[in-house]
Design a protein around this motif. Structure first.
Motif, PDB file in Angstrom:
ATOM      1  N   SER A  48       0.807  -1.219   0.000  1.00 40.66           N
ATOM      2  CA  SER A  48       0.000   0.000   0.000  1.00 40.66           C
ATOM      3  C   SER A  48       0.841   1.271   0.000  1.00 40.66           C
ATOM      4  N   GLY A  49       2.161   1.115   0.029  1.00 42.57           N
ATOM      5  CA  GLY A  49       3.040   2.274   0.022  1.00 42.57           C
ATOM      6  C   GLY A  49       3.087   3.017   1.335  1.00 42.57           C
ATOM      7  N   LEU A  50       2.759   2.344   2.429  1.00 38.44           N
ATOM      8  CA  LEU A  50       2.760   2.972   3.748  1.00 38.44           C
ATOM      9  C   LEU A  50       4.117   2.819   4.427  1.00 38.44           C
ATOM     10  N   ALA A  51       4.302   3.573   5.492  1.00 38.64           N
ATOM     11  CA  ALA A  51       5.609   3.634   6.151  1.00 38.64           C
ATOM     12  C   ALA A  51       5.985   2.318   6.820  1.00 38.64           C
ATOM     13  N   GLY A  52       5.005   1.544   7.210  1.00 37.32           N
ATOM     14  CA  GLY A  52       5.263   0.299   7.925  1.00 37.32           C
ATOM     15  C   GLY A  52       4.137   0.053   8.897  1.00 37.32           C
ATOM     16  N   VAL A  53       4.295  -0.973   9.712  1.00 36.23           N
ATOM     17  CA  VAL A  53       3.241  -1.380  10.641  1.00 36.23           C
ATOM     18  C   VAL A  53       3.589  -0.906  12.048  1.00 36.23           C
ATOM     19  N   ALA A  54       2.698  -0.111  12.622  1.00 37.31           N
ATOM     20  CA  ALA A  54       2.910   0.339  13.998  1.00 37.31           C
ATOM     21  C   ALA A  54       2.444  -0.718  14.993  1.00 37.31           C
ATOM     22  N   ARG A  55       1.351  -1.407  14.656  1.00 39.89           N
ATOM     23  CA  ARG A  55       0.828  -2.419  15.581  1.00 39.89           C
ATOM     24  C   ARG A  55      -0.193  -3.290  14.856  1.00 39.89           C
ATOM     25  N   VAL A  56      -0.254  -4.576  15.267  1.00 39.76           N
ATOM     26  CA  VAL A  56      -1.276  -5.493  14.775  1.00 39.76           C
ATOM     27  C   VAL A  56      -2.149  -5.890  15.958  1.00 39.76           C
ATOM     28  N   TYR A  57      -3.467  -5.839  15.757  1.00 39.35           N
ATOM     29  CA  TYR A  57      -4.425  -6.116  16.822  1.00 39.35           C
ATOM     30  C   TYR A  57      -5.121  -7.443  16.542  1.00 39.35           C
ATOM     31  N   THR A  58      -5.002  -8.380  17.457  1.00 36.05           N
ATOM     32  CA  THR A  58      -5.660  -9.676  17.328  1.00 36.05           C
ATOM     33  C   THR A  58      -6.555  -9.908  18.539  1.00 36.05           C
ATOM     34  N   CYS A  59      -7.192  -8.837  18.993  1.00 36.39           N
ATOM     35  CA  CYS A  59      -8.001  -8.885  20.212  1.00 36.39           C
ATOM     36  C   CYS A  59      -9.482  -9.071  19.883  1.00 36.39           C
ATOM     37  N   ALA A  60      -9.747 -10.062  19.024  1.00 31.08           N
ATOM     38  CA  ALA A  60     -11.108 -10.484  18.699  1.00 31.08           C
ATOM     39  C   ALA A  60     -11.951  -9.309  18.221  1.00 31.08           C
ATOM     40  N   CYS A  61     -13.179  -9.216  18.718  1.00 38.52           N
ATOM     41  CA  CYS A  61     -14.179  -8.319  18.131  1.00 38.52           C
ATOM     42  C   CYS A  61     -13.974  -6.842  18.456  1.00 38.52           C
ATOM     43  N   VAL A  62     -12.979  -6.509  19.261  1.00 34.69           N
ATOM     44  CA  VAL A  62     -12.652  -5.093  19.498  1.00 34.69           C
ATOM     45  C   VAL A  62     -11.350  -4.701  18.800  1.00 34.69           C
ATOM     46  N   SER A  63     -10.846  -5.531  17.895  1.00 32.15           N
ATOM     47  CA  SER A  63      -9.563  -5.246  17.238  1.00 32.15           C
ATOM     48  C   SER A  63      -9.603  -3.929  16.472  1.00 32.15           C
ATOM     49  N   GLY A  64     -10.589  -3.788  15.570  1.00 29.93           N
ATOM     50  CA  GLY A  64     -10.660  -2.580  14.756  1.00 29.93           C
ATOM     51  C   GLY A  64     -10.936  -1.339  15.564  1.00 29.93           C
ATOM     52  N   SER A  65     -11.852  -1.423  16.529  1.00 28.22           N
ATOM     53  CA  SER A  65     -12.193  -0.248  17.328  1.00 28.22           C
ATOM     54  C   SER A  65     -11.049   0.141  18.264  1.00 28.22           C
ATOM     55  N   THR A  66     -10.320  -0.828  18.789  1.00 33.00           N
ATOM     56  CA  THR A  66      -9.159  -0.518  19.625  1.00 33.00           C
ATOM     57  C   THR A  66      -8.074   0.162  18.797  1.00 33.00           C
ATOM     58  N   ALA A  67      -7.894  -0.289  17.563  1.00 29.22           N
ATOM     59  CA  ALA A  67      -6.916   0.332  16.684  1.00 29.22           C
ATOM     60  C   ALA A  67      -7.272   1.793  16.404  1.00 29.22           C
ATOM     61  N   VAL A  68      -8.561   2.078  16.196  1.00 33.99           N
ATOM     62  CA  VAL A  68      -8.987   3.460  15.963  1.00 33.99           C
ATOM     63  C   VAL A  68      -8.715   4.315  17.202  1.00 33.99           C
ATOM     64  N   ALA A  69      -9.021   3.786  18.372  1.00 30.47           N
ATOM     65  CA  ALA A  69      -8.766   4.529  19.605  1.00 30.47           C
ATOM     66  C   ALA A  69      -7.281   4.833  19.759  1.00 30.47           C
TER      67      ALA A  69
END
Length: 363
Positions: free
Chosen positions: A116-137
């Motif tokens: 995607s041409g991004l700088a890299g990965v800051a963090r990967v979230y594998t915390c089930a159903c709150v993964s995406g919302s925790t990442a946004v927070a």
């Protein structure tokens, strides 16, 4: 004197689900109450108790689907801006995990960032159903504190045989082929494809689609899979989001609920009453049309919440058979309701007692 705060905006978003590809398909399906459930054709369900889910017929690999939504969300960014922007990714795991020692979530995320041409990965979230919302927070906190100028958040899940079999064996799936959040006679959840991406930046950076005004997280520590029946953790997460956004409960005009049509819906109803008191904002769960996308759910639901606010209409809570006294909330039924406030909260909960709330404001 109150310190000025960097306001956080969503400047790009994209989503794919069984409702279709693109934001307009998500909004149209959610407002029409067009549930996307049907027989699973992606893999064999012949030995399963339940055979239905919300799947996109022409879905490609998860890597390709994520790359597509990230590209669409980042359409307004130049190559240099992308190269300076980190990725936060919500993911169940590498689709090829177990087949190769190199098939790790970190490797998958790194390949997506590079592609995607991004700088890299800051963090990967594998915390089930709150993964995406925790990442946004976390992304919003990084921007508000000045640690990041811009962050891309992506999350994805495509219905696959392993998780489907686990939920089916646990009798968590709805045998009648419909998800019925907060309804009497609800029979369980149904899984669904959910692949989304958003770009977060300071509000002053460029045209903003919505502001992430607040966020909150809290734990129940009640049970490994069951929510606290008194709703304490989810209520604390919602209250924290409102406090961070500096608004009152009666200023919120909509809640996109976590409710999936399972037993835990009643605990969420208690949490909403605890957090909002007499305010009673309109509530629906868009899982009733696109299904439960596990790690991808929170971000897809946030995208649909933003789209609904911008359109001035609240999504419908589908599959309702009748009121359940244990789920006493103001449900959006029969058709979309006019949005009476620019503020909405999207809430999520996960196994292990994790709870999140994201407060957004339409601009």
């Amino acid at each position: 004197m109150t310190e000025p705060r960097t306001r956080v905006g969503i400047t790009g978003l994209a989503a794919t689900s069984a409702l279709g590809r693109g934001t307009q398909a998500q909004l149209a399906g959610a407002l029409a109450g067009a549930a996307a459930f049907g027989p699973v054709r992606r893999f064999d369900t012949g030995r399963r108790r339940v055979t239905a889910a919300a799947t996109l017929p022409d879905a490609s690999s998860l890597a390709d689907e994520l790359a597509e939504v990230v590209s669409e969300a980042c359409a307004g960014l130049g190559a240099t801006e992308r190269a300076e922007t980190p990725l936060l990714l919500g993911l169940h795991g590498h689709p090829d995990a177990g087949r190769s020692p190199e098939a790790t979530t970190a490797a998958f995320a790194g390949e997506l960032a590079q592609r995607s041409g991004l700088a890299g990965v800051a963090r990967v979230y594998t915390c089930a159903c709150v993964s995406g919302s925790t990442a946004v927070a976390d992304a919003a906190a990084r921007i508000r504190s000045g640690r990041s100028e811009r962050v891309v958040v992506a999350a994805g899940y495509l219905v696959e045989p392993d998780q489907f079999a686990l939920f089916d064996a646990g009798r968590a799936l709805a045998a009648d082929g419909a998800a019925r959040p907060f309804s009497a006679g609800r029979d369980g959840l149904l899984l669904g494809d959910a692949v989304s991406a958003v770009v977060l930046e300071p509000v002053a950076a460029r045209e903003v689609l919505a502001e992430v005004a607040g966020w909150g997280r809290a734990g129940d520590a009640h049970h490994v899979v069951r929510p606290d029946p008194d709703g304490h953790g989810l209520a604390r997460a919602i209250t924290a989001a409102l406090r961070r956004g500096r608004i009152r409960p009666d200023e919120v005009g909509y809640v996109n609920a976590n409710a999936s049509g399972a037993d835990g819906d009643s605990a969420e109803a208690v949490a909403l009453r605890r957090a909002f008191g007499a305010a009673r904002p309109p509530v629906s769960s868009t899982k009733s049309v696109h299904g439960h996308g596990l790690e991808g759910s929170g971000l897809l639901e946030l995208v649909i919440t933003v789209l609904g606010l911008r359109a001035g209409k609240l999504p419908v809570n589908v599959g309702h058979l009748g009121p359940d006294p244990a789920c006493d909330v103001d449900l959006v039924l029969d058709g979309p309701r006019r949005a009476a406030s620019p503020y909405a909260v999207s809430v999520n909960a996960a196994f292990g007692g994790a709870n999140t709330a994201l407060l957004v404001r339409a601009t």
